[in-house]
Design an enzyme around this catalytic site. Structure first.
Site, PDB file in Angstrom:
ATOM      1  N   CYS A  14     -19.871 -15.729 -13.309  1.00  0.00           N
ATOM      2  CA  CYS A  14     -19.773 -14.425 -12.660  1.00  0.00           C
ATOM      3  C   CYS A  14     -19.312 -14.608 -11.220  1.00  0.00           C
ATOM      4  O   CYS A  14     -19.137 -15.727 -10.741  1.00  0.00           O
ATOM      5  CB  CYS A  14     -21.110 -13.689 -12.697  1.00  0.00           C
ATOM      6  SG  CYS A  14     -22.406 -14.537 -11.765  1.00  0.00           S
ATOM      7  N   CYS A  17     -21.316 -16.792  -8.896  1.00  0.00           N
ATOM      8  CA  CYS A  17     -21.056 -18.233  -9.032  1.00  0.00           C
ATOM      9  C   CYS A  17     -19.893 -18.646  -8.130  1.00  0.00           C
ATOM     10  O   CYS A  17     -19.973 -19.633  -7.395  1.00  0.00           O
ATOM     11  CB  CYS A  17     -20.727 -18.579 -10.488  1.00  0.00           C
ATOM     12  SG  CYS A  17     -22.048 -18.243 -11.658  1.00  0.00           S
ATOM     13  N   ASP A 438      16.952  -5.033   6.274  1.00  0.00           N
ATOM     14  CA  ASP A 438      18.180  -5.738   6.604  1.00  0.00           C
ATOM     15  C   ASP A 438      19.320  -5.121   5.792  1.00  0.00           C
ATOM     16  O   ASP A 438      19.082  -4.498   4.753  1.00  0.00           O
ATOM     17  CB  ASP A 438      18.011  -7.221   6.282  1.00  0.00           C
ATOM     18  CG  ASP A 438      19.281  -8.012   6.540  1.00  0.00           C
ATOM     19  OD1 ASP A 438      19.869  -7.848   7.621  1.00  0.00           O
ATOM     20  OD2 ASP A 438      19.686  -8.772   5.643  1.00  0.00           O
TER      21      ASP A 438
END
Length: 748
Positions: A14, A17, A438
């Site tokens: 999970c 952890c 650009d």
């Protein structure tokens, strides 16, 4: 010395952890770490003399397994994750839980001694079925901390343990088989909690698999072997080798053994093994697997090809220029991996809350038990309520909210050709109000063509010879125009004629590429300078012409020989398909658009008018581009920069969000936050919409998780929920978050 280490982690179940491992690693001297739960990996940056063993030891001390990924030659990899690993436990627990629930909850089905039957059925459920939760909780406890699995494990153990203790107490009280109903047992709660949470875990596993599917597919695009040409004596050629006409031998080499400089063959229908330069042959290459472009690209000697693309017709002889982690394919996969590994600010906030959430829940649970017991004397009901608090508060949805959405988003983005460098880029799109674009290579094709020139004879010859030293689109247009006027037989030679009969020859010395300005060299003893008119003026050369002489939208190239102005040449490129549509979409998103280019104002205004941009900044050099970005930021604007060239790199890095076109230079892509693989302007608003959609989902997920826990804990503490209902609701919360994140797979 700074180095990066990839760790494959085992045992994570999970988000707590992953947060715990990340915390343990980051506490080491000179170490910063980001743990990826869906990919079961950690990206670690080490700025000290710590060894790899020190890193793995820290993870193991936290109660998990870690292996340093040493095979970096092929770039990022994914640890195989079996989404079916919990299926046997779920099916077994479900089959046992059904009779437990039926017998326990339907009064008419209860018979003398039913508690013993239910206890026997529940034993494998609360032990074997719930073992993943118990194991994860034990690992956390061994490391001195708690996780979400701790809540689950403790809840199941308390419910089951209390029930078995009740049966023992009943026997002690003289009730051996027929136990009175006032001896309450909660086997149905323990079994239901286990089944519901296993459903949530299975959904998580399926989400992880789907979230990483795009990345796996991306990595699987690469060839597995290459037909390499080796120089070897004829007698050394075994059955697996084939002699070529020039006495070289073909041998099949695993892709991992390919090195820069190896020459390999690509036959029709084969994948190109790695990035390289074509030495011989002519073919059409299908690049749709990487770029999405359906039209094959014609390549011949001198052209560059990309690994994982498909050779459709002729045989190509290619020299490897990039292998392993340096290839375009590996770079794309690495960007996707990084995007899934990092955390945006919203998740970092959630992590900090999760770190203290579990201890607080335990405190509330104990307080609930004590208040019920001392205030009402109902210790059994108090234990029931305390257990419900533990179950309902398990913040699995909180942990899943961000990583699942990020994993699905980055996977979907890679399918669309949108590569996000990290979650910080997602955060940046939220506050954007200005997009600076650009011109050449971004809004226009970058494939220039010669419109007109005032130069003739030796003057044009000097310009062509100077421009032939550059790969700039303007230079290529001028050289191509001169070669197109030659007879076909002469185009393959080392000389090319210029208009007026002059010959282009060797003799170019002291060549200098002036960034954003032009070119300079000594040719046959003469100082030749070509570039923007302002560049010549800055060098003290008088340049004069009438605006009427300049074709609409043309780029002007002025030429000077020995500091004397000789005339102008005009080139232009085409607007990219979809450029106007992209600008319109950006404006519909509420973003101001600015055209920023080093080209002249007239050419810039012509392009801006065609695509619908009203604000234009022209004649801007590379150092000027970053200055424009800084000025806009100083005015309080959050700026995204879109570019493709080396001269855009600084602006891309300095902007709040840098977006590079995939056809651009490595420097531009390295400086950017998002890369558009297909170089389609329409991907720009698409990327912003995907990022905003992802952020919106993350916030929605976090809101649901926080609101759910905040509202549910008081209800549970008041005894208004049963543990079984709490387990079902908590599992539904996790499922909701996962399914909500998977909506991104439908993003178009």
């Amino acid at each position: 010395m700074t180095r990066e280490v990839e760790l494959d982690i085992t045992g994570m179940t999970c988000a707590s952890c992953s947060a715990r491992i990340e915390k343990k690693l980051s506490r080491l001297d000179g170490v910063s770490a980001e743990v990826n739960l869906p990919l079961n990996s950690a990206h670690v940056i080490v700025e000290s003399d710590l060894s790899d063993d020190d890193l793995t030891a820290a993870v193991e001390k936290a109660g998990y397994g870690a292996i340093v990924r040493t095979d970096s030659a092929r770039g990022p990899e994914i640890v195989d994750y079996d989404p079916r690993r919990l299926r046997p436990r779920f099916i077994g627990s479900l089959l046992l839980a059904i009779p437990i629930l039926v017998i326990s909850m339907i009064m008419d089905l209860k018979f003398p001694g039913w508690q013993w039957i239910v206890a026997a059925l529940a034993l494998p459920v609360v032990t074997w079925g719930a073992w993943p939760f118990h194991a994860a909780a034990y690992k956390a406890a061994r490391g001195g901390s708690t996780t979400m699995d701790t809540l689950v494990s403790v809840g199941i153990i308390v419910a089951g343990g209390y029930s078995y203790a009740t049966l023992v107490r009943a026997v002690v009280d003289g009730h051996r088989w027929a136990i009175p109903e006032d001896y309450h047992v909660w086997f149905e709660a323990a079994a239901a909690i286990t089944v519901f949470l296993l459903i949530g875990k299975l959904t998580e596993d399926r989400a992880k698999t789907r979230a990483t599917a795009a990345l796996k597919a991306l990595l699987d695009l690469g060839a597995k072997s290459a037909t390499v040409l080796r120089d070897a004596p004829a007698q050394d050629a075994g059955a697996e080798h084939a002699r070529t006409q020039d006495s070289r031998f073909e041998t099949q080499v695993p892709i991992d053994e390919l090195v820069v400089g190896d020459v390999f063959l690509v036959r029709p229908g084969e994948k190109i093994a790695t990035d390289g330069e074509v030495l011989a042959g002519h073919s059409a290459v299908d690049e749709s697997m990487l770029t999405g472009e359906s039209v094959p690209v014609e390549v011949s000697a001198g052209d560059h090809v990309t690994g994982a693309t498909i050779n459709t017709s002729g045989v190509l002889e290619v020299r490897a220029t990039r292998v392993g982690a340096d290839t375009t394919l590996a770079a794309m996969a690495d960007l996707v991996t990084r995007a899934q590994t990092g955390k945006p600010a919203v998740q970092r906030l959630a992590d900090r809350i999760s770190a203290v959430f579990v201890p607080i829940v335990f405190g509330i649970s104990i307080l609930t038990l004590l208040v019920w017991g001392f205030a009402t004397g109902e210790w059994a009901l108090g234990l029931h309520s305390a257990l419900t608090v533990l179950i309902i508060a398990c913040p699995c949805a909180l942990g899943l909210a961000t990583p699942t959405a990020l994993a699905v988003s980055s996977g979907r983005g890679s399918q669309l050709g949108i590569l996000v460098s990290g979650p910080e880029a997602l955060e940046s799109t939220r506050s954007l109000d200005t997009v600076v674009l650009d011109k050449t290579g971004t809004l226009t094709t970058g494939v220039m063509s010669l419109l007109n020139t005032q130069l003739t004879g030796p003057d044009f010859d000097a310009l062509v010879r100077l421009e032939s030293q550059s790969e700039h689109p303007v230079a290529r247009a001028i050289v191509a125009a001169s070669e197109s006027r030659l007879p076909a037989a002469d185009r393959t030679g080392e000389q090319a004629a210029a208009p007026g009969g002059a010959q282009r020859r060797d003799g170019v010395e002291d060549f200098v590429n002036i960034p954003g300005g032009g070119l300079q060299a000594t040719i046959d003893g003469a100082e030749v300078l070509a570039g923007r008119p302002d560049l010549l003026r800055e060098r003290g050369i008088e340049v004069s012409f009438s605006p009427a002489e300049v074709p609409a939208g043309a780029t002007i190239v002025a030429l000077a020989l020995d500091s004397e102005f000789r005339g102008l040449t005009f080139v232009s490129d085409e607007i990219k398909p979809g450029a106007a549509e992209a600008v319109s979409e950006l404006q519909a998103l509420g973003l101001n658009t600015v055209l920023l280019t080093g080209d002249n104002a007239q050419a810039a205004e012509a392009v801006a008018g065609k695509v619908g941009i009203t604000e234009v900044r022209a004649d801007v050099r590379p150092e000027g581009k970053i200055a424009v970005i800084n000025d806009l930021q100083a005015d309080g604007q959050a700026v995204a920069m879109v570019g493709d060239g080396i001269n855009d790199a600084a602006a891309l890095a300095g902007a709040d969000l840098g977006i590079a076109m995939g056809s651009g230079t490595d420097a531009a892509m390295a400086a950017s936050d998002i890369t558009m693989v297909r170089s389609d302007p329409r991907q720009i608003p698409q990327a912003i919409r995907l990022s905003r959609k992802t952020l919106g989902l993350i916030k929605g997920n976090l809101f649901w998780a926080f609101a759910y826990n905040t509202a549910a804990i008081p209800i549970a503490a008041l005894g208004l929920l049963s543990p079984m209902i709490a387990g079902a609701a908590m599992a539904f919360s996790s499922v909701f978050v996962v399914l909500n994140s998977l909506r991104l797979l439908r993003f178009k």
